[in-house]
Design an enzyme around this catalytic site. Structure first.
Site, mmCIF file in Angstrom:
data_model
loop_
_atom_site.group_PDB
_atom_site.id
_atom_site.type_symbol
_atom_site.label_atom_id
_atom_site.label_comp_id
_atom_site.label_asym_id
_atom_site.label_seq_id
_atom_site.Cartn_x
_atom_site.Cartn_y
_atom_site.Cartn_z
ATOM 1 N N ARG A 1 0.826 -1.203 0.000
ATOM 2 C CA ARG A 1 0.000 0.000 0.000
ATOM 3 C C ARG A 1 0.866 1.261 0.000
ATOM 4 O O ARG A 1 1.938 1.300 0.596
ATOM 5 C CB ARG A 1 -0.913 0.024 1.229
ATOM 6 C CG ARG A 1 -2.034 -0.996 1.203
ATOM 7 C CD ARG A 1 -2.955 -0.837 2.401
ATOM 8 N NE ARG A 1 -2.232 -0.940 3.659
ATOM 9 C CZ ARG A 1 -1.848 0.083 4.411
ATOM 10 N NH1 ARG A 1 -2.127 1.323 4.040
ATOM 11 N NH2 ARG A 1 -1.187 -0.109 5.532
ATOM 12 N N LYS B 1 -8.680 -2.139 0.651
ATOM 13 C CA LYS B 1 -8.617 -1.278 1.824
ATOM 14 C C LYS B 1 -9.396 0.023 1.645
ATOM 15 O O LYS B 1 -9.817 0.632 2.634
ATOM 16 C CB LYS B 1 -7.152 -0.980 2.168
ATOM 17 C CG LYS B 1 -6.408 -2.196 2.722
ATOM 18 C CD LYS B 1 -7.102 -2.812 3.927
ATOM 19 C CE LYS B 1 -6.280 -3.937 4.543
ATOM 20 N NZ LYS B 1 -7.005 -4.612 5.643
ATOM 21 N N HIS C 1 -10.628 -4.206 12.274
ATOM 22 C CA HIS C 1 -9.543 -4.833 11.506
ATOM 23 C C HIS C 1 -9.097 -6.051 12.299
ATOM 24 O O HIS C 1 -8.156 -5.999 13.075
ATOM 25 C CB HIS C 1 -8.398 -3.833 11.321
ATOM 26 C CG HIS C 1 -7.354 -4.296 10.373
ATOM 27 N ND1 HIS C 1 -6.031 -3.931 10.486
ATOM 28 C CD2 HIS C 1 -7.419 -5.104 9.283
ATOM 29 C CE1 HIS C 1 -5.334 -4.486 9.514
ATOM 30 N NE2 HIS C 1 -6.155 -5.203 8.773
ATOM 31 N N SER D 1 0.510 -6.548 11.460
ATOM 32 C CA SER D 1 1.287 -7.503 10.675
ATOM 33 C C SER D 1 2.421 -8.094 11.509
ATOM 34 O O SER D 1 3.134 -7.372 12.214
ATOM 35 C CB SER D 1 1.864 -6.809 9.438
ATOM 36 O OG SER D 1 2.628 -7.700 8.667
ATOM 37 N N LYS E 1 -1.943 -12.992 13.676
ATOM 38 C CA LYS E 1 -3.405 -12.925 13.601
ATOM 39 C C LYS E 1 -3.986 -13.995 12.680
ATOM 40 O O LYS E 1 -4.888 -14.744 13.066
ATOM 41 C CB LYS E 1 -3.835 -11.534 13.121
ATOM 42 C CG LYS E 1 -5.334 -11.353 12.964
ATOM 43 C CD LYS E 1 -5.675 -9.971 12.429
ATOM 44 C CE LYS E 1 -5.154 -9.789 11.026
ATOM 45 N NZ LYS E 1 -5.726 -8.606 10.346
ATOM 46 N N THR E 2 -3.446 -14.079 11.465
ATOM 47 C CA THR E 2 -3.974 -15.051 10.505
ATOM 48 C C THR E 2 -3.656 -16.476 10.935
ATOM 49 O O THR E 2 -4.505 -17.372 10.890
ATOM 50 C CB THR E 2 -3.406 -14.778 9.100
ATOM 51 O OG1 THR E 2 -3.797 -13.470 8.680
ATOM 52 C CG2 THR E 2 -3.921 -15.791 8.096
ATOM 53 N N ASP F 1 -9.844 -10.810 8.148
ATOM 54 C CA ASP F 1 -9.285 -9.451 8.165
ATOM 55 C C ASP F 1 -10.250 -8.331 8.549
ATOM 56 O O ASP F 1 -9.854 -7.422 9.256
ATOM 57 C CB ASP F 1 -8.704 -9.151 6.786
ATOM 58 C CG ASP F 1 -7.739 -7.982 6.797
ATOM 59 O OD1 ASP F 1 -6.912 -7.898 7.718
ATOM 60 O OD2 ASP F 1 -7.812 -7.153 5.877
ATOM 61 N N ARG G 1 1.524 -11.969 -1.848
ATOM 62 C CA ARG G 1 0.126 -12.087 -1.415
ATOM 63 C C ARG G 1 -0.651 -13.077 -2.270
ATOM 64 O O ARG G 1 -0.365 -13.274 -3.455
ATOM 65 C CB ARG G 1 -0.566 -10.726 -1.518
ATOM 66 C CG ARG G 1 -0.081 -9.695 -0.511
ATOM 67 C CD ARG G 1 -0.766 -9.857 0.815
ATOM 68 N NE ARG G 1 -0.303 -8.899 1.811
ATOM 69 C CZ ARG G 1 -0.908 -8.708 2.965
ATOM 70 N NH1 ARG G 1 -1.991 -9.390 3.280
ATOM 71 N NH2 ARG G 1 -0.425 -7.842 3.841
#
Length: 527
Positions: A52, A193, A212, A230, A234-235, A249, A315
């Site tokens: 981003r 986003k 988020h 990040s 989390k994932t 997400d 990604r």
């Protein structure tokens, strides 16, 4: 169905409406936008933008939203005149060119679902949108009228001196016109986003907390939320075979419960393995997945997920149906447990702590994790990262608004809030060691399964958290961070240093938060 003239687009060449996945593959390959890899994913490159461009995002300053936006270095203003000029030039650029349209939804709960339209210059961007957003069911398109539209044209660039942008890249959000313009970048995450930012603006006005975070459900129907920046896990931690994934997400928390904003996942692929992340790894071996900046052998078309030569931010974008244990309706009940994840490279935060509602609001606003030495040029020691609400770049409103909604929901539903440190213990990065994943999983499972409900706790003298004295599958010495250091004085100095960073960061929010929240910060260094 509304045409594209209402979005200022005229004299286009061919408009490809809502093409299905196979057709988008054909277009992307014919136009040489990407390549077909072994076992089916579409591999694309995004050029020099592999992530981003946060500094190139602006919000149009206009009368309807001006007084609600949290203006500052994150939400930077741009004039209506600059937006309109760029819009007109972008429309001129697109004349006599093909465009791709996907009509989708954001928000799995029908009560809060927002119809959206994604107009793209690339076929693979249209496939990305089809994967990430909620696809309409048969018959929905007949009356589909987009409430918000994104026009994404990577090959069109701004003129900074003329357009008052920072560079040739721009992401402009106009809440009044309900339109997002993206140009000068091929990184597809900007589209995802941008819609998330729109939901974060609209949902609080309807009593919904936009978050988020990832979310999953236990076999007995208990919902849990996982917040984290990040690198915090989390994932990985929310992708549990024994629990059903709602989403990885973006979610909303309403009176009805939890609902996914999206219909797909956008996961990091770097160093992914079949052993550690089997479900996500499997998405790299299926038709329909879009892989950004993942390297591939040009001869045999096999992927190398360990290769970060293009970027560490490789990604994969795939529909949520690619995850075997995901729920396709995208909704869950009221959460019983909330997990805040942090990767503390200073090595001083407890591996697991229970938070009061006020502490939860304080740490939600703070959104702390840490970078470690060696990961970025010039970083020689751990450095703190504070991102309000665990997603400051996507929050148009003041963090207080989101924190107040969080506090109300926690109290209303008596949710337990846990702070879990997936970072270092026994010393800072370079001295201590990272908390082992099996220990972290044991702590998460114990919290979610209610095994810590009656365990005695001890107040952490630095941060004021209630820290369990025991946890199944975890050594007691690990739970009290000072006990894991060989040098207690060194721990005290490092803990005091980090506490001071928390206090310094929170000065930004102090004048707009209640005293109870301000006092929920670290005990050490409190004025």
């Amino acid at each position: 169905m509304e045409g594209l003239e209402g979005h200022g687009l005229y004299n286009l060449n061919e408009i490809f409406w809502n093409l299905p996945t196979p057709a988008l593959y054909e277009h992307a390959l014919r136009r040489r936008e990407g390549a077909l890899s072994h076992l089916g994913p579409l591999v694309v490159r995004t050029g020099h933008h592999t992530g981003r461009s946060a500094n190139d995002k602006f919000i149009v300053e206009e009368s309807e939203s001006r007084d609600q936006i949290w203006w500052g270095p994150i939400n930077k203003p741009i004039s209506e005149e600059n937006f309109d000029t760029l819009h007109q030039r972008m429309a001129s650029y697109l004349q006599m060119k093909d465009v791709y349209v996907q009509d989708c939804f954001a928000g799995a709960d029908p009560e809060y679902r927002m119809p959206i339209r994604i107009i793209t210059e690339y076929a693979w961007h249209s496939l990305f949108a089809r994967n990430l957003f909620i696809q309409p069911k048969e018959g929905d398109l007949v009356a589909h009228e987009p409430y918000f539209t994104v026009i994404n044209s990577p090959r069109f660039h701004a003129v900074p001196d003329q357009d008052n942008t920072r560079s040739e890249t721009f992401i402009l959000v106009n809440f009044k016109k309900r339109l997002v313009l993206i140009g000068g970048t091929s990184y597809a995450g900007e589209t995802k986003k941008s819609i998330f930012s729109v939901m974060n603006y609209l949902m609080p006005g309807r009593g919904v907390l936009p978050m988020h975070c990832s979310a999953n459900i236990s076999p007995d129907g208990k919902t849990a939320l996982f917040f984290g920046l990040s690198g915090t896990g989390k994932t990985t931690l929310s992708a549990d075979k024994s629990r059903t994934l709602i989403g990885d997400d973006e979610h909303g928390w309403s009176d009805n419960g939890i609902f996914n904003f999206e219909g797909g996942c956008y996961a990091k692929m770097i160093k992914l393995s079949a052993e550690n992340e089997p479900e996500i790894y499997a998405t790299t071996q299926r038709f329909g997945t879009v892989l950004e900046n993942v390297t591939m052998d040009a001869h045999n078309r096999r992927l190398d997920l360990d290769d970060g030569s293009l970027t560490e931010n490789t990604r994969g974008a795939y529909h949520i149906s690619a995850i075997p244990n995901a729920t396709l309706d995208g909704v869950g009940g009221q959460p019983e447990n909330i997990i805040f994840l942090t990767c503390d490279a200073f090595g001083v935060m407890p591996p697991i702590s229970r938070l009061t509602p006020e502490q939860a609001m304080y740490h939600f606003i703070s959104g702390y994790t840490a970078r470690v030495a060696g990961t970025e040029k010039g970083v020689t020691e751990p450095s703190p990262v504070f991102s309000a609400c665990y997603g400051a770049p996507f929050m148009p409103l003041h963090p207080r608004r989101y924190a107040e909604l969080l506090g109300e929901r926690i109290r209303q539903h008596k949710a337990n809030v846990w702070l879990i440190n997936t970072g270092w213990t026994g010393g800072p990065y370079g001295v201590g060691q990272r908390v082992a994943i099996p220990h972290t999983r044991a702590m998460v499972n114990a919290a979610l399964d209610g095994k810590l409900a009656d365990v005695p706790t001890r107040q952490d003298p630095v941060f004021g958290f209630e820290v369990p004295e025991h946890c199944p599958g975890v050594p007691d010495t690990l739970l009290q961070p000072r006990d894991s250091w060989t040098d207690g004085a060194a721990y005290d100095a490092q803990a005091k240093k980090l506490a001071g960073m928390f206090h310094e960061n929170f000065k930004t929010f102090a004048d707009q938060t209640d005293e109870a929240i301000r006092n929920a910060g670290p005990l050490a260094g409190r004025n």
